[in-house]
Enzyme design. Sequence first.
Site, PDB file in Angstrom:
ATOM      1  N   ASP A 188       0.880  -1.170   0.000  1.00 27.52           N
ATOM      2  CA  ASP A 188       0.000   0.000   0.000  1.00 27.52           C
ATOM      3  C   ASP A 188       0.919   1.222   0.000  1.00 27.52           C
ATOM      4  O   ASP A 188       1.609   1.493   0.980  1.00 27.52           O
ATOM      5  CB  ASP A 188      -0.890  -0.027   1.246  1.00 27.52           C
ATOM      6  N   LYS A 213      -6.414   9.991  -1.547  1.00 28.05           N
ATOM      7  CA  LYS A 213      -5.394  10.803  -0.881  1.00 28.05           C
ATOM      8  C   LYS A 213      -4.567  11.575  -1.912  1.00 28.05           C
ATOM      9  O   LYS A 213      -5.103  12.391  -2.626  1.00 28.05           O
ATOM     10  CB  LYS A 213      -4.541   9.894   0.008  1.00 28.05           C
TER      11      LYS A 213
HETATM   12  C1  PLP Z   1      -2.635   3.992   4.023  1.00 29.07           C
HETATM   13  C2  PLP Z   1      -4.094   3.890   3.684  1.00 29.07           C
HETATM   14  N1  PLP Z   1      -4.510   2.882   2.911  1.00 29.07           N
HETATM   15  C3  PLP Z   1      -5.807   2.736   2.586  1.00 29.07           C
HETATM   16  C4  PLP Z   1      -6.765   3.623   3.047  1.00 29.07           C
HETATM   17  C5  PLP Z   1      -8.199   3.409   2.681  1.00 29.07           C
HETATM   18  O1  PLP Z   1      -8.558   4.260   1.646  1.00 29.07           O
HETATM   19  P1  PLP Z   1     -10.060   4.688   1.339  1.00 29.07           P
HETATM   20  O2  PLP Z   1     -10.519   5.563   2.464  1.00 29.07           O
HETATM   21  O3  PLP Z   1      -9.965   5.387   0.011  1.00 29.07           O
HETATM   22  O4  PLP Z   1     -10.875   3.442   1.265  1.00 29.07           O
HETATM   23  C6  PLP Z   1      -6.370   4.699   3.839  1.00 29.07           C
HETATM   24  C7  PLP Z   1      -7.373   5.663   4.332  1.00 29.07           C
HETATM   25  O5  PLP Z   1      -7.082   6.527   5.124  1.00 29.07           O
HETATM   26  C8  PLP Z   1      -5.003   4.831   4.177  1.00 29.07           C
HETATM   27  O6  PLP Z   1      -4.552   5.820   4.967  1.00 29.07           O
END
Ligand code: PLP
Length: 400
Positions: A188, A213
């Site tokens: 990620d 983000k």
């Molecule tokens: C590192 C990270 N991965 C995944 C996500 C999940 O993303 P989403 O809110 O677009 O589903 C977040 C959300 O804050 C995050 O900070």
Amino acid sequence: MNDLSQKSFQTRAVHAGERVPPADYTPVASPIWPTVGYLYESMDDLDAVFAHTRPGQVYLRYSNPTVEAFEAAVASLEGAQAAQAYGSGMAAIHAAFLAAGVKAGTSVVAALDVYGATYTLLNSLFTGMGVQVRMVDVSNQAEVESAVKEMNPCALFAESISNPLLKVADIPALAEIAHRHGASLLVDSTFASPYLINPGALGADFVIHSATKYLSGHGDVLAGVVVTSQENKNRLFETNKLVGAVLGPFEAWLALRGLKTLPLRMKQQCQSALQVAGWLQTRPGVKKVNYPGLPDHPQHALADRLFENKGYGGVLSFEIDGADKSKVYRFMESLTICLPATTLGDIYSLVLHPATSSHRSLTDEERARVGISDGLVRLSVGIESVDDILADLGSALAKI
Ligand SMILES: Cc1ncc(COP(=O)(O)O)c(C=O)c1O
């Protein structure tokens, strides 16, 4: 378009102005294609599109030209073969795990320090389905190696820069361990964005972004994307045709527009975050600052190597000395430029209290094991003047 001049008012209301033949000019900016279905000259043509023997679109749950434009742009920025977009980052993470083979009877090894919903996806949803999950400190390679050896997982998962403690994952080393044991490496890379690192080039099999983000960057769209090989993309595509966790064309268009300023935003945010992190370290009320750009960060040298001196990201976290939840809340409420909102990676500077928001679903014991104290604040530095950000933080710190 059929001649509608002799048709009734009611029929013209439905069909007039629609299905104009394609123009012989090209729009500079990608259009939004908010259509669910498509027309072809003949049913045989549609049949051929279904059969993948001619290019085309059939249905919005399958694909969409605006979404494909976003996918192509992200794949290009990651230097990868393909990308598959999703309606959220969590949908993308879930899809990548399934594509890596996660199902009942398999196992996963994952970094302990990850976004709270990812933690809960693994330790509640997946374990409830009969998946074995082991959370490890990925900065300790011996611990990763022994967990992978013991669990024989189909997937090893880590964040390139972790949420919320800003640990940096040694992606080449993790890829080597994963592949030696027949596992896929899932990274990620939301915090780093493709501006800082392309994990696929370093051995990751699936690179995931919450495009909510940095990729979109303006706090106005929820989106996710998995970047991977063409072969994996085909599998992700076929599964998503059934599951339908799709990104809509309007959101894809916003995300695509956001991507265009990613390098400019990231450059500014990396510079400002480095300055803010150094400044916070000098504040008497601040116990600890987590930021890979600081020379005393445990993976500072690794960050230099992996991010090739482009910067260290726009997010940092810090502990307010002796603070409990109410003291942190008072600090957050005293800010006027840095907004207390539950997201990151925007043009706005944003603060968040992990213990009661992003990592709220963890038990007290789990948060203690990860290292998330009640005094921890996460700050995503925006593109405002860094002087104004520092003045805002300074005056809020002075009030607690
Ligand atoms: C590192 C990270 N991965 C995944 C996500 C999940 O993303 P989403 O809110 O677009 O589903 C977040 C959300 O804050 C995050 O900070």
